[in-house]
Enzyme design. Structure first.
Site, short mmCIF file in Angstrom:
data_model
loop_
_atom_site.label_atom_id
_atom_site.label_comp_id
_atom_site.label_asym_id
_atom_site.label_seq_id
_atom_site.Cartn_x
_atom_site.Cartn_y
_atom_site.Cartn_z
N ARG A 131 0.85 -1.20 0.00
CA ARG A 131 0.00 0.00 0.00
C ARG A 131 0.87 1.23 0.00
NH1 ARG A 131 -4.27 -0.75 4.75
NH2 ARG A 131 -2.73 -2.21 5.51
N LYS A 182 6.24 -23.17 2.39
CA LYS A 182 6.41 -21.71 2.47
C LYS A 182 6.65 -21.30 3.92
CE LYS A 182 5.77 -17.38 0.75
NZ LYS A 182 4.68 -16.59 1.26
N ASN A 186 9.88 -19.32 5.31
CA ASN A 186 9.73 -18.08 6.08
C ASN A 186 10.38 -18.21 7.46
OD1 ASN A 186 6.42 -17.08 4.85
ND2 ASN A 186 8.45 -16.79 3.99
#
Ligand code: NAD
Ligand code: KPL
Length: 303
Positions: A131, A182, A186
């Site tokens: 964003r 994943k 991570n």
């Protein structure tokens, strides 16, 4: 069939904008009246792609609106997923379907348990978006999204809508293996980048720590019935460190910007699963303690 998208954040906006521009009916669900008013003031969602900005005037509503929801894209953080789904439960049609876009593991089961009637599809995505302002999202990294349903190997009939919308995706009959893989990547990378305050490439300076974590994570994956996710984990972690050497991990970015992390659904989930299996993983557990102390010292939530 209308796509209801909860969360006008990074991934929710990216999905909503692409679905809407393909001519598919989309409605955004925003948290409260203030967010709805701010959205209406902004005149829609802006997606910035390859430097070009385009605004999409997608209709938006509150969680308490009346219309039933048949298809819901839940695009919030893992720690918000269960509460968001619970708030929408009264609106979900009995044949409703949810697509859960959360990273890590744990939140998907929490949602699925709350909504035993609805089909919950899990997703794992390597797309990147952020964003840059309220209701303005930058598409930052091409990637792919795998979708699957641990309870049913048959794909839903609407995958062609994702094709029409140009959302790169693939049906995965073993989505849990993808999510575990994943999660392991991570766990091997993100906490260390926070503790060493470095870009992913900075972990080249800590090869023994990375290797030890990969060995323990592989042991965990084997023990919890995910041997495929354990295969060549260390090699892939090293490849990801090289390929993303110049980037800061998502957890590093969260901590640097004083945002809550998804630790409970990544390292926290790994350590809790190890405990459930009576598996001693001392380095992983020590990593969790160090990370929690680091977050606590910065006044960030520990869950
Ligand atoms: P984000 O914080 O940008 O967006 C989440 C949005 O959900 C926020 O706008 C928040 O206000 C909204 N929200 C939360 N609860 C709500 C509720 N009850 N009602 C209405 N809105 C609500 O998060 P994001 O970056 O889009 O990440 C979403 C998930 O996708 C995370 O699990 C993340 O790890 C994963 N993911 C993100 C990216 C990425 O590039 N951003 C890539 C891969 C995976
Ligand atoms: O997914 C990632 C993240 O930063 O969250 C990578 C780049 C794989 C590092 O773990």
């Amino acid at each position: 069939m209308t796509w209801h998208v909860l969360g006008a954040g990074s991934l929710g906006s990216l999905w909503a904008a692409r679905l809407a521009r393909a001519g598919l009916p989309v409605r955004l669900i925003l948290r409260n009246r203030e967010r709805l008013a701010a959205y209406q003031q902004a005149g829609g969602l802006t997606l910035v792609e390859r430097g070009a900005a385009r605004r999409y005037a997608i209709p938006a509503e509150l969680p308490q609106a009346d219309a039933p929801i048949h298809r819901l894209l839940l695009a919030c953080k893992a720690y918000d997923a269960e509460a968001a789904a619970a708030e929408l439960a009264p609106r979900l049609a009995a044949d409703g379907e949810l697509l859960l876009l959360q990273n890590g593991l744990g939140s998907q089961d929490a949602v699925a348990q709350r909504l035993p009637q609805q089909r919950c599809l899990f997703a794992s995505s390597t797309e990147g978006a952020f964003r840059q302002a309220d209701f303005q999202v930058v598409f930052a990294g091409n990637g792919h999204t795998w979708l699957g349903d641990p309870a049913d190997p048959l794909p839903p009939p609407w995958l062609d809508e994702l094709e029409r919308a140009g959302i790169p995706h693939q049906w995965s009959p073993d989505i849990l293996a993808r999510l575990w893989r994943k999660l392991a990547l991570n766990c091997a990378i993100n906490p260390l980048t926070v503790l060493h305050d470095c870009r992913n490439g900075g972990l080249r300076e800590h090869p023994a720590e990375v290797a030890t974590l990969c060995a323990e994570l592989s042991e965990l994956l084997q023990r919890c019935g995910q041997p495929a996710a354990a295969e060549q984990l260390h090699e892939e972690v090293q490849r990801v460190i090289e390929a993303t050497a110049a980037n800061y991990s998502s957890m590093h970015q969260d901590v640097a910007q004083g945002r809550r992390t998804e630790i409970a659904y990544l390292l926290g989930h790994a350590c809790a699963t190890a405990r459930r299996h009576d598996l001693q993983l001392p380095h992983l557990q020590h990593l969790q303690q160090r990370l929690l102390a680091h977050l606590g010292a910065r006044g960030l939530p520990l869950d």
